[in-house]
Scaffold this active site. Sequence first.
Site, PDB file in Angstrom:
ATOM      1  N   GLY A  28      -7.770  19.727  20.050  1.00  0.00           N
ATOM      2  CA  GLY A  28      -7.286  21.105  20.102  1.00  0.00           C
ATOM      3  C   GLY A  28      -7.869  21.798  21.311  1.00  0.00           C
ATOM      4  O   GLY A  28      -8.022  21.204  22.372  1.00  0.00           O
ATOM      5  N   GLY A  29      -8.229  23.050  21.148  1.00  0.00           N
ATOM      6  CA  GLY A  29      -8.789  23.792  22.273  1.00  0.00           C
ATOM      7  C   GLY A  29     -10.307  23.646  22.378  1.00  0.00           C
ATOM      8  O   GLY A  29     -10.939  24.244  23.250  1.00  0.00           O
TER       9      GLY A  29
ATOM     10  N   GLN B  95       0.777  -1.247   0.000  1.00  0.00           N
ATOM     11  CA  GLN B  95       0.000   0.000   0.000  1.00  0.00           C
ATOM     12  C   GLN B  95       0.809   1.298   0.000  1.00  0.00           C
ATOM     13  O   GLN B  95       0.482   2.237  -0.720  1.00  0.00           O
ATOM     14  CB  GLN B  95      -0.969   0.010   1.210  1.00  0.00           C
TER      15      GLN B  95
ATOM     16  N   GLU C 228       1.481  -1.571   8.205  1.00  0.00           N
ATOM     17  CA  GLU C 228       0.660  -0.479   8.748  1.00  0.00           C
ATOM     18  C   GLU C 228       0.622  -0.380  10.287  1.00  0.00           C
ATOM     19  O   GLU C 228       1.019   0.598  10.881  1.00  0.00           O
ATOM     20  CB  GLU C 228      -0.766  -0.648   8.199  1.00  0.00           C
TER      21      GLU C 228
ATOM     22  N   ASP D 271       0.640   3.531   6.026  1.00  0.00           N
ATOM     23  CA  ASP D 271       0.792   3.204   4.607  1.00  0.00           C
ATOM     24  C   ASP D 271       0.525   4.390   3.685  1.00  0.00           C
ATOM     25  O   ASP D 271       1.432   5.031   3.193  1.00  0.00           O
ATOM     26  CB  ASP D 271      -0.157   2.056   4.240  1.00  0.00           C
TER      27      ASP D 271
HETATM   28  N1  CAO Z   1      11.769  -9.684  -9.695  1.00  0.00           N
HETATM   29  C1  CAO Z   1      12.510 -10.420  -8.859  1.00  0.00           C
HETATM   30  N2  CAO Z   1      12.547 -10.244  -7.537  1.00  0.00           N
HETATM   31  C2  CAO Z   1      11.736  -9.289  -7.046  1.00  0.00           C
HETATM   32  C3  CAO Z   1      10.940  -8.487  -7.862  1.00  0.00           C
HETATM   33  C4  CAO Z   1      10.966  -8.706  -9.248  1.00  0.00           C
HETATM   34  N3  CAO Z   1      10.230  -7.998 -10.077  1.00  0.00           N
HETATM   35  N4  CAO Z   1      10.263  -7.622  -7.073  1.00  0.00           N
HETATM   36  C5  CAO Z   1      10.625  -7.879  -5.810  1.00  0.00           C
HETATM   37  N5  CAO Z   1      11.535  -8.884  -5.793  1.00  0.00           N
HETATM   38  C6  CAO Z   1      12.187  -9.475  -4.629  1.00  0.00           C
HETATM   39  C7  CAO Z   1      13.084  -8.482  -3.909  1.00  0.00           C
HETATM   40  O1  CAO Z   1      14.323  -8.391  -4.557  1.00  0.00           O
HETATM   41  C8  CAO Z   1      13.147  -9.125  -2.544  1.00  0.00           C
HETATM   42  O2  CAO Z   1      14.035 -10.218  -2.585  1.00  0.00           O
HETATM   43  P1  CAO Z   1      15.169 -10.531  -1.453  1.00  0.00           P
HETATM   44  O3  CAO Z   1      14.497 -10.369  -0.128  1.00  0.00           O
HETATM   45  O4  CAO Z   1      15.594 -11.922  -1.777  1.00  0.00           O
HETATM   46  O5  CAO Z   1      16.260  -9.550  -1.616  1.00  0.00           O
HETATM   47  C9  CAO Z   1      11.744  -9.646  -2.404  1.00  0.00           C
HETATM   48  O6  CAO Z   1      11.210  -9.807  -3.685  1.00  0.00           O
HETATM   49  C10 CAO Z   1      10.815  -8.639  -1.707  1.00  0.00           C
HETATM   50  O7  CAO Z   1      11.167  -8.584  -0.442  1.00  0.00           O
HETATM   51  P2  CAO Z   1      10.360  -7.677   0.603  1.00  0.00           P
HETATM   52  O8  CAO Z   1      11.168  -7.696   1.846  1.00  0.00           O
HETATM   53  O9  CAO Z   1      10.091  -6.337   0.064  1.00  0.00           O
HETATM   54  O10 CAO Z   1       8.955  -8.445   0.711  1.00  0.00           O
HETATM   55  P3  CAO Z   1       8.223  -9.061   1.971  1.00  0.00           P
HETATM   56  O11 CAO Z   1       6.940  -9.583   1.437  1.00  0.00           O
HETATM   57  O12 CAO Z   1       9.069 -10.010   2.713  1.00  0.00           O
HETATM   58  O13 CAO Z   1       7.948  -7.821   2.928  1.00  0.00           O
HETATM   59  C11 CAO Z   1       7.113  -5.637   3.477  1.00  0.00           C
HETATM   60  C12 CAO Z   1       6.913  -6.920   2.672  1.00  0.00           C
HETATM   61  C13 CAO Z   1       6.042  -4.653   3.060  1.00  0.00           C
HETATM   62  C14 CAO Z   1       7.009  -5.938   4.975  1.00  0.00           C
HETATM   63  C15 CAO Z   1       8.516  -5.057   3.139  1.00  0.00           C
HETATM   64  O14 CAO Z   1       8.601  -4.885   1.746  1.00  0.00           O
HETATM   65  C16 CAO Z   1       8.813  -3.742   3.814  1.00  0.00           C
HETATM   66  O15 CAO Z   1       9.111  -3.686   5.006  1.00  0.00           O
HETATM   67  N6  CAO Z   1       8.784  -2.650   3.041  1.00  0.00           N
HETATM   68  C17 CAO Z   1       9.146  -1.336   3.528  1.00  0.00           C
HETATM   69  C18 CAO Z   1       8.080  -0.764   4.372  1.00  0.00           C
HETATM   70  C19 CAO Z   1       6.778  -0.704   3.659  1.00  0.00           C
HETATM   71  O16 CAO Z   1       6.626  -0.117   2.626  1.00  0.00           O
HETATM   72  N7  CAO Z   1       5.764  -1.273   4.281  1.00  0.00           N
HETATM   73  C20 CAO Z   1       4.415  -0.999   3.881  1.00  0.00           C
HETATM   74  C21 CAO Z   1       3.829  -2.024   3.134  1.00  0.00           C
HETATM   75  S1  CAO Z   1       2.118  -1.641   3.046  1.00  0.00           S
HETATM   76  O17 CAO Z   1       1.505  -2.239   4.471  1.00  0.00           O
END
Ligand code: CAO
Length: 416
Positions: A248-249, A17, A140, A169
């Site tokens: 607020g107030g 998101q 979130e 988000d």
């Molecule tokens: N081709 C190949 N690999 C891809 C890709 C693509 N097109 N797009 C993504 N990937 C891979 C990334 O390289 C990563 O791989 P590695 O971990 O092996 O390096 C993986 O997919 C994505 O990892 P991630 O950590 O982003 O995904 P997750 O599902 O484990 O975590 C989230 C999700 C949201 C917790 C994490 O992305 C995060 O903390 N993001 C930052 C904060 C954020 O934006 N949070 C809000 C999300 S909305 O609630």
Amino acid sequence: MTKPLEGIKIIDFTHVQAGPACTQLLAWFGADVIKVERPGSGDVTRNQLRDIPDADALYFTMLNSNKKSLTLDTKKPEGKEVLEKLIRESDVLVENFGPGALDRMGFSWERLNELNPKMIVASVKGFSDGHHYDDLKVYENVAQCAGGAASTTGFWDGPPTISAAALGDSNTGMHLAIGILTALLGRDKTGKGQKVAVSMQDSVLNLCRVKLRDQQRLERVGYLEEYPQYPHGEFGDVVPRGGNAGGGGQPGWVLKCKGWETDSNAYIYFTIQGHAWEPICHAIGKIEWIDDPAYKTAEARQPHIFEIFNTIEVWLADKTKFEAVDILRKFDIPCAPVLTMKELANDPSLRASGTIVEVPHKKRGSYLTVGSPIKFSDMKPEVTASPLLGEHTDEVLTGLGYSKQEIFNLREVKAV
Ligand code: CAO
């Protein structure tokens, strides 16, 4: 009509998101947003909480309108090559992967800057760079807890509470959009791109600014007069949860209206604005309160503010929330009905303004979404459907100069 961001090319390397909310906003305003997704699966929200089998979930469609979708495996050498070409001709790259993911993919800030020194690289992370939690993945509610919203939301005798509003988000996405637009203006002056980073914790805290105000007031004077704990309850050394008190107030509270026994949303929010005391007394038929020293000033009212709210509830008992607001608006009293999602979805004013829009979609039929909350005199942002997975892969690759045979080859090695 020319849109202000037309000609700005954005690589949308976002998911879930926070990031998608940012790039969707920029797409509404005319940017060419290319969402880069993993072949075969794409953004995880395409599949989350589906209400129609085999059709993209609303979670995805409502956060990815007006974009193109390019499938690309950016971990494969062939995919990296495509991404590099795209980077060379784009203005902005937006990402919200977990900490270090972009570096592990081989696209560190230094590398991106080398590939395209004019490009703005915009990131969302849970915590800011260098923070002692900067290795954490964040969703979130985690951000709402880390940013001070949860400890200050809810009732004093209950646990910390999460808001339904996407403070972690979409709010962070909006902060990032402001950062990107600022960096684009900066680039016009310097010719250089830069890195723009926003953390979810910081963005939540930015919206909890008044609670940090209250912490300092509490430490100085030992109480907070606008909180329900004043004057009879106890204050500790941290800002307490204040239930539905006005921040607020102006004291305020959620008050019951006709039907509250069976309708959990038969309530209005009522605000006692200091200078509106006289109109309030007229509206609720308590003329005698106007000059009564026990009610006349805000200070005099505060110790028995709940008795005042109770009296207003007696007045509200035979009025629906809509009838009550229709009366109170004539007295210039700040108030609103507590509206449900069903009421908002069908609200004719929101439909007319483009805040609630119905969007045709190739697989879903049509769906409702929230359009641009920002209105312009010279532009009406139009909302178009979110793309199907890989819908624009051929178009984008052709635009990058790939021939049909080369695209076929990329498909053969599952790079797109
Ligand atoms: N081709 C190949 N690999 C891809 C890709 C693509 N097109 N797009 C993504 N990937 C891979 C990334 O390289 C990563 O791989 P590695 O971990 O092996 O390096 C993986 O997919 C994505 O990892 P991630 O950590 O982003 O995904 P997750 O599902 O484990 O975590 C989230 C999700 C949201 C917790 C994490 O992305 C995060 O903390 N993001 C930052 C904060 C954020 O934006 N949070 C809000 C999300 S909305 O609630």
